[in-house]
Design an enzyme around this catalytic site. Structure first.
Site, PDB file in Angstrom:
ATOM      1  N   LYS A   1       0.846  -1.195   0.000  1.00  0.00           N
ATOM      2  CA  LYS A   1       0.000   0.000   0.000  1.00  0.00           C
ATOM      3  C   LYS A   1       0.881   1.243   0.000  1.00  0.00           C
ATOM      4  O   LYS A   1       1.580   1.534   0.972  1.00  0.00           O
ATOM      5  CB  LYS A   1      -0.915   0.053   1.222  1.00  0.00           C
ATOM      6  CG  LYS A   1      -1.920   1.201   1.072  1.00  0.00           C
ATOM      7  CD  LYS A   1      -2.537   1.633   2.367  1.00  0.00           C
ATOM      8  CE  LYS A   1      -1.798   2.722   3.079  1.00  0.00           C
ATOM      9  NZ  LYS A   1      -1.764   4.038   2.408  1.00  0.00           N
TER      10      LYS A   1
ATOM     11  N   GLU B   1       9.961   0.686  10.608  1.00  0.00           N
ATOM     12  CA  GLU B   1      10.969   1.726  10.378  1.00  0.00           C
ATOM     13  C   GLU B   1      10.256   3.044  10.603  1.00  0.00           C
ATOM     14  O   GLU B   1       9.451   3.450   9.776  1.00  0.00           O
ATOM     15  CB  GLU B   1      11.536   1.595   8.966  1.00  0.00           C
ATOM     16  CG  GLU B   1      12.888   2.245   8.823  1.00  0.00           C
ATOM     17  CD  GLU B   1      12.783   3.704   8.441  1.00  0.00           C
ATOM     18  OE1 GLU B   1      12.721   4.538   9.378  1.00  0.00           O
ATOM     19  OE2 GLU B   1      12.751   3.997   7.250  1.00  0.00           O
TER      20      GLU B   1
HETATM   21  P1  NDP Z   1       1.769   7.658   8.669  1.00  0.00           P
HETATM   22  O1  NDP Z   1       2.538   6.846   9.618  1.00  0.00           O
HETATM   23  O2  NDP Z   1       0.340   7.923   8.966  1.00  0.00           O
HETATM   24  O3  NDP Z   1       1.839   7.017   7.204  1.00  0.00           O
HETATM   25  C1  NDP Z   1       2.659   5.945   6.789  1.00  0.00           C
HETATM   26  C2  NDP Z   1       1.842   4.923   6.004  1.00  0.00           C
HETATM   27  O4  NDP Z   1       0.954   4.218   6.881  1.00  0.00           O
HETATM   28  C3  NDP Z   1       0.946   5.524   4.936  1.00  0.00           C
HETATM   29  O5  NDP Z   1       0.874   4.643   3.840  1.00  0.00           O
HETATM   30  C4  NDP Z   1      -0.355   5.637   5.683  1.00  0.00           C
HETATM   31  O6  NDP Z   1      -1.466   5.817   4.878  1.00  0.00           O
HETATM   32  C5  NDP Z   1      -0.387   4.327   6.433  1.00  0.00           C
HETATM   33  N1  NDP Z   1      -1.280   4.306   7.588  1.00  0.00           N
HETATM   34  C6  NDP Z   1      -1.854   5.346   8.262  1.00  0.00           C
HETATM   35  N2  NDP Z   1      -2.600   4.901   9.287  1.00  0.00           N
HETATM   36  C7  NDP Z   1      -2.508   3.549   9.273  1.00  0.00           C
HETATM   37  C8  NDP Z   1      -3.042   2.515  10.101  1.00  0.00           C
HETATM   38  N3  NDP Z   1      -3.811   2.773  11.159  1.00  0.00           N
HETATM   39  N4  NDP Z   1      -2.730   1.239   9.820  1.00  0.00           N
HETATM   40  C9  NDP Z   1      -1.923   0.950   8.780  1.00  0.00           C
HETATM   41  N5  NDP Z   1      -1.400   1.878   7.957  1.00  0.00           N
HETATM   42  C10 NDP Z   1      -1.670   3.172   8.208  1.00  0.00           C
HETATM   43  O7  NDP Z   1       2.512   9.014   8.446  1.00  0.00           O
HETATM   44  P2  NDP Z   1       1.823  10.364   7.907  1.00  0.00           P
HETATM   45  O8  NDP Z   1       1.789  10.341   6.474  1.00  0.00           O
HETATM   46  O9  NDP Z   1       0.523  10.638   8.604  1.00  0.00           O
HETATM   47  O10 NDP Z   1       2.873  11.411   8.450  1.00  0.00           O
HETATM   48  C11 NDP Z   1       2.790  11.867   9.791  1.00  0.00           C
HETATM   49  C12 NDP Z   1       4.149  12.025  10.381  1.00  0.00           C
HETATM   50  O11 NDP Z   1       4.832  10.797  10.384  1.00  0.00           O
HETATM   51  C13 NDP Z   1       5.075  12.938   9.624  1.00  0.00           C
HETATM   52  O12 NDP Z   1       4.876  14.255   9.943  1.00  0.00           O
HETATM   53  C14 NDP Z   1       6.405  12.432  10.032  1.00  0.00           C
HETATM   54  O13 NDP Z   1       6.777  13.024  11.255  1.00  0.00           O
HETATM   55  C15 NDP Z   1       6.198  10.977  10.217  1.00  0.00           C
HETATM   56  N6  NDP Z   1       6.636  10.158   9.074  1.00  0.00           N
HETATM   57  C16 NDP Z   1       7.788   9.445   9.202  1.00  0.00           C
HETATM   58  C17 NDP Z   1       8.229   8.700   8.142  1.00  0.00           C
HETATM   59  C18 NDP Z   1       9.480   7.913   8.221  1.00  0.00           C
HETATM   60  O14 NDP Z   1      10.034   7.564   7.192  1.00  0.00           O
HETATM   61  N7  NDP Z   1       9.935   7.558   9.386  1.00  0.00           N
HETATM   62  C19 NDP Z   1       7.535   8.676   6.873  1.00  0.00           C
HETATM   63  C20 NDP Z   1       6.301   9.415   6.853  1.00  0.00           C
HETATM   64  C21 NDP Z   1       5.916  10.124   7.925  1.00  0.00           C
HETATM   65  P3  NDP Z   1      -1.797   7.345   4.496  1.00  0.00           P
HETATM   66  O15 NDP Z   1      -0.916   7.652   3.379  1.00  0.00           O
HETATM   67  O16 NDP Z   1      -3.191   7.355   4.139  1.00  0.00           O
HETATM   68  O17 NDP Z   1      -1.556   8.166   5.727  1.00  0.00           O
END
Ligand code: NDP
Length: 492
Positions: free
Chosen positions: A196, A270
């Site tokens: 996803k 991660e």
């Molecule tokens: P998320 O953790 O929400 O998103 C990561 C992935 O998980 C996306 O594909 C997301 O879908 C999906 N997801 C969201 N909720 C669920 C759930 N309950 N169960 C399974 N999968 C889920 O990060 P965000 O995009 O909301 O970003 C928020 C913050 O996270 C950022 O500001 C940053 O601080 C941090 N972040 C850290 C990352 C890293 O590489 N360590 C990467 C991205 C974000 P969807 O796209 O719909 O949200």
């Protein structure tokens, strides 16, 4: 062309200003469909619900994509299970390797198209998607293609076996590269995959499906279901999935871990980071400034291992900050598709709001802000490169992941103090050390609680090098030999 100005009769003519002309990358290499479904069993599955995906640089609607429902996830998992049982898991490693090599070569062949699409949908500068994301994504497939027929040598006397169906959830900061980090080792080990992509950046994953068809990968080996967090949650909870690999925020990672407790499913996380980039007074300061800039302004700071906390030894604090501010003024912020752009668009309105909120908290708590003069485009999501000084360790900007182009500067006097401050966060993903002394680098590396430590450089990646965190930055490693283990079980 800028006007020429002669300063005195004896001096040569020089341009009055050195403005960069725009150098836009042509976007017509990307041919987008109006609407995309989910890629299931080698075919497009018509979605029942959809949403629009946009370009963050100007909010242009690029395409309509599927919002995956639990029923869509169920079909994708069934397709992955069938492909696993129908031969992929028992295919000789040397045959699996051929597909991975093919995918790697196709990524190289179509890299310009994919890079333009990555910048369009995600907002990152084209020079980064072209020179970093795409070459690294191809390198990951090449690297794991090499391991596919050598698993017995990688893990001698342990009889490695694939796990089954891997559910993979990736974020929006490196959409295609995170796909490569996840898909390549899973396939090399003989698993099949349901992936996803992030809600805001599904398009390169969907174009990747076209490459899979070109590579003639057997249907169902890789399935892609787009959608928001609800789709991710459905994948996590699906009983037919044997393993979840997640990259994203710590909050969602914790939630996934809670949901999987007792399910027997394997999990790697991660998550976020708040890395310290530590500059000692004997460091080459100009070189360090480049590393600091690369550490926090690369990809608008949307990087889990970004060097978002700069720790400077007090004796070089003033010259270093002066050099840094001068360098910041030369960064070009603007159109991600312009080849001269250094800092592109913020990925989404939600992320921009989060950055603004944390920056406001920094000001409220008493930090001093520096932002170079720069004109931001009117449409789209933008935030200027920002440096905060006079930051205390307790401030939110020193503790929380901002995930934007915002640097917090703190100081230290002794190496012990640098270590204590660097380790003083709930995270432990990465760190940087700048010094001319090799012994000090090793001394620091032994004490910093971080999965990756760069010395006199920052944000360097290689598929053969494992990546992952300690503490709230997650567990499990991706990349290298270590990156194979989460996709295997052993008969010991
Ligand atoms: P998320 O953790 O929400 O998103 C990561 C992935 O998980 C996306 O594909 C997301 O879908 C999906 N997801 C969201 N909720 C669920 C759930 N309950 N169960 C399974 N999968 C889920 O990060 P965000 O995009 O909301 O970003 C928020 C913050 O996270 C950022 O500001 C940053 O601080 C941090 N972040 C850290 C990352 C890293 O590489 N360590 C990467 C991205 C974000 P969807 O796209 O719909 O949200």
């Amino acid at each position: 062309m800028a006007e020429l100005e002669r300063t005195s009769a004896s001096q040569p003519a020089a341009p009055a200003e050195w403005a960069y002309a725009s150098a836009p990358e042509a976007r017509d290499i990307v041919r987008l469909a109006d609407r995309y479904g989910h890629f299931v069993g080698g075919d497009w599955l018509e979605p029942t619900e959809t949403y629009a995906t946009i370009a963050p640089r100007d909010e242009e609607v690029l395409a309509t994509v599927g919002q995956g429902t639990p029923a869509d996830v169920d079909r994708a998992v069934a397709a992955a299970r069938a492909a696993y049982a129908d031969g992929w898991s028992s295919l000789p490693g040397s045959e699996r390797a051929k597909y991975l090599y093919r995918i790697a070569r196709l990524l190289q062949e179509r890299s310009r198209e994919l890079a333009v699409l990555e910048s369009l949908n995600g907002g990152k500068p084209i020079k980064e998607s072209r020179d970093v994301d795409l070459p690294l994504a191809a390198a990951h497939f090449f690297y794991y293609a090499g391991w596919a027929d050598k698993l017995e040598y990688a893990f001698p006397n342990r009889r490695p076996r694939p796990l089954g169906v891997a559910g993979q959830i990736i974020p929006w900061n490196f959409p295609l590269l995170m796909l490569a980090w996840k898909v390549a080792p899973a396939l090399a080990c003989g698993n099949t995959v349901v992936l996803k992509p992030a809600e805001t950046t599904p398009l390169t994953a969907l174009l990747f499906c076209d490459l899979l068809r070109q590579a003639e990968l057997p249907p169902g080996v890789v399935n892609i279901v787009t959608g928001d967090g609800r789709t991710g949650a459905a994948l996590v909870e699906h009983p037919g999935v044997d393993k979840i690999a997640f990259t994203g925020s710590t909050a969602v990672g914790k939630e996934i871990q809670r949901r999987l407790a007792g399910s027997g499913k394997r999990l790697t996380l991660e998550l976020g980071g708040k890395a310290a980039n530590i500059v000692f007074d004997d460091a080459a300061l100009d070189q360090a400034v480049e590393g600091i800039v690369n550490g926090i302004y690369f990809n608008q700071g949307h990087v889990c291992c970004a060097g978002s906390r700069l720790l400077v030894q007090e004796s070089v604090y003033e010259p270093l900050v002066a050099k840094l501010e001068r360098r910041l003024a030369t960064l070009r912020v603007g159109d991600p598709l312009d080849k001269n752009t250094d800092v592109g668009a913020i990925n989404s309105a939600a992320q921009l709001a989060k950055i603004r909120e944390l920056v406001a908290s920094g000001l409220e708590e008493g930090a001093e802000i520096y932002q170079p003069p720069c004109e931001l485009p009117e449409k789209g999501y933008w935030f200027p490169p920002t440096v905060f000084t006079s930051v205390a360790q307790s401030y939110r900007i020193a503790q929380e992941e901002i995930f934007g182009p915002v640097l917090s500067v703190l100081t230290f006097r002794t190496p012990d103090e640098a270590v204590a401050k660097a380790n003083n966060t709930p995270y432990g993903l990465s760190a940087g050390v700048w010094t001319e002394k090799g012994s000090r680098i090793l001394w620091m590396a032994q004490r910093l609680r971080a999965g990756v430590i760069w010395a006199n450089t920052y944000n360097r990646f290689d598929p053969s090098s494992p990546f992952g965190g300690y503490k709230e930055s997650g567990f499990g490693r991706e990349g290298g030999l270590h990156g194979l283990e989460p996709y295997l079980e052993f008969e010991e």
